[in-house]
Design an enzyme around this catalytic site. Structure first.
Site, short mmCIF file in Angstrom:
data_model
loop_
_atom_site.label_atom_id
_atom_site.label_comp_id
_atom_site.label_asym_id
_atom_site.label_seq_id
_atom_site.Cartn_x
_atom_site.Cartn_y
_atom_site.Cartn_z
N CYS A 28 40.13 5.97 -110.62
CA CYS A 28 38.91 5.75 -109.83
C CYS A 28 39.05 6.44 -108.48
O CYS A 28 38.95 5.83 -107.42
CB CYS A 28 38.69 4.24 -109.66
N TYR B 210 45.88 -7.04 -94.01
CA TYR B 210 46.22 -6.33 -95.24
C TYR B 210 47.71 -6.44 -95.57
O TYR B 210 48.09 -6.78 -96.70
CB TYR B 210 45.83 -4.85 -95.16
N GLU C 144 54.84 -1.06 -97.28
CA GLU C 144 53.44 -1.27 -96.91
C GLU C 144 53.15 -0.80 -95.49
O GLU C 144 52.09 -0.24 -95.22
CB GLU C 144 53.07 -2.75 -97.07
N CYS D 160 36.15 8.40 -115.46
CA CYS D 160 35.62 7.13 -115.99
C CYS D 160 35.88 6.97 -117.49
O CYS D 160 36.01 5.84 -117.97
CB CYS D 160 34.12 7.05 -115.72
N CYS E 168 31.85 -1.51 -115.70
CA CYS E 168 31.57 -0.95 -114.38
C CYS E 168 30.08 -0.64 -114.21
O CYS E 168 29.51 0.20 -114.90
CB CYS E 168 32.39 0.32 -114.18
N CYS F 238 38.99 4.95 -118.07
CA CYS F 238 39.18 3.79 -117.20
C CYS F 238 39.24 2.50 -118.02
O CYS F 238 38.41 2.30 -118.93
CB CYS F 238 38.03 3.70 -116.19
N ASP G 34 42.85 -2.50 -99.85
CA ASP G 34 43.01 -1.24 -99.13
C ASP G 34 41.87 -0.32 -99.53
O ASP G 34 40.90 -0.75 -100.17
CB ASP G 34 44.38 -0.62 -99.43
#
Length: 348
Positions: free
Chosen positions: A201, A131, A48, A208, A217, A211, A149
């Protein structure tokens, strides 16, 4: 902003992740998690920190090299600063490397080599921000922390059709991400959100049609998914000018200096130079300097045009010292560019 059934969205997302999770050297995939394999908090934390403002593709090899050299947090804590900075060279945002060492040493000194399991405990470690603390708590310890993020911001902005532009929208996007975060498998959920943003995305041309959140959405339903999240225009970056002097002795030793711990490229190896303010300045030693041309590099807040002066010689430099075992790979990217320009000139 449209109401979304967060429970349904979360369930779909986890089913998709179980089938399509990206394989990464620091990740325990959903199949292994299902049979009880637990992520190593050291691996999660290290990845990370490396991934902050850096791509997965750029981090993979760095992560493997770090683990090969320092397989446990105790090993990293005992490492020499220069060795860690050298391995980090080229990954950018060098304050992260200094924080990496400080954090590893605090984990060993204050926690017996065990990472805290809570967001609050992780936040108390040097260099660990909101984060990173949330990501480690969630992924390593399955704490229901809200991990946000850039990928998660984008998914939430589109899923809920948030019209407020970034960065003003950040608090609202964190709130919405919290609504989606489940009590069960929060670590997998966090990684699923990241994977969705990275593979489907995407910032441009989101796919899409495949997805897992299609039909839920609001951004896609309004035909506006690709336009979200909205962003304010970025200010124009200023251009700074500087000079570095690259001097090599006849025996191959190279004149270098360690930059101050605080400030840009802090603690990294580099060549003597000016303050990057266009003022130039005296060379570190008298030599027959020639102009090897200009290299350009972009930092977070400015563009740099760096003039490279090169010479072969010896003498007693006013700054830095000659390094016999000089390795170009230990240089940060901008200094590596200067070295490449200097060596190209030498070949010519």
């Amino acid at each position: 902003m449209r109401e979304i059934d967060c429970e349904v969205a979360g369930a779909r997302l986890l089913r998709w992740y179980d089938a399509h999770a990206r394989a990464m050297p620091w990740r325990v995939g959903p199949a292994d998690r299902a049979v009880g394999v637990r992520p190593d908090p050291y691996h999660v934390w290290l990845s990370e920190v490396m991934l902050q403002q850096t791509t997965v593709a750029a981090v993979r090899d760095y992560f493997r090299r770090f683990l090969a050299r320092w397989p446990r947090v105790e090993d990293l804590a005992a490492a020499e600063d220069a060795a860690v900075m050298g391995e980090w060279a080229g990954l950018g945002y060098y304050a992260r490397a200094r924080n990496l060492l400080a954090c590893a040493r605090a984990v060993v000194r204050d926690h017996g080599g065990q990472f805290p399991k809570t967001v609050e405990g992780l936040r108390a470690l040097p260099g660990v921000g909101p984060y990173t603390a949330a990501a480690v708590a969630s992924i390593a310890f399955d704490a229901p922390a809200v991990v946000v993020d850039g990928n998660v911001e984008r998914v939430c902005a589109r899923l809920f059709a948030v019209q407020t532009p970034l960065p003003a929208a950040k608090p609202e996007l964190v709130r919405l991400a919290g609504l989606l975060t489940p009590d069960l498998r929060p670590g997998d959920h966090a990684q699923a959100m990241m994977d969705l943003g990275a593979t489907i995305c995407t910032p441009r041309n989101p796919t899409c049609g495949i997805c897992p959140l299609l039909g839920l959405c609001a951004g896609q339903a309004a035909g506006a998914a690709a336009e979200l999240p909205r962003k304010l225009a970025k200010p124009v970056k200023p251009v700074r000018q500087g000079v570095v002097w690259v001097l090599q002795r006849p025996d191959g030793a190279v004149l270098v200096e360690r930059r101050p711990e605080r400030g840009l490229l802090g603690g990294m190896l580099g060549f003597p130079g000016d303050a990057w303010d266009g003022g130039g300045g005296p060379a570190p030693v008298s030599a027959n300097w020639t102009d090897a041309g200009e290299v350009r590099h972009t930092f977070t807040h400015f563009h740099l045009q760096l003039r490279v002066m090169v010479a072969t010689g010896a003498g007693n430099p006013e700054r830095g010292g000659f390094m016999a075992d000089f390795r170009p790979d230990d240089l940060p990217t901008v200094m590596r560019k200067a070295w490449d320009a200097a060596t190209l000139r030498a070949v010519e």
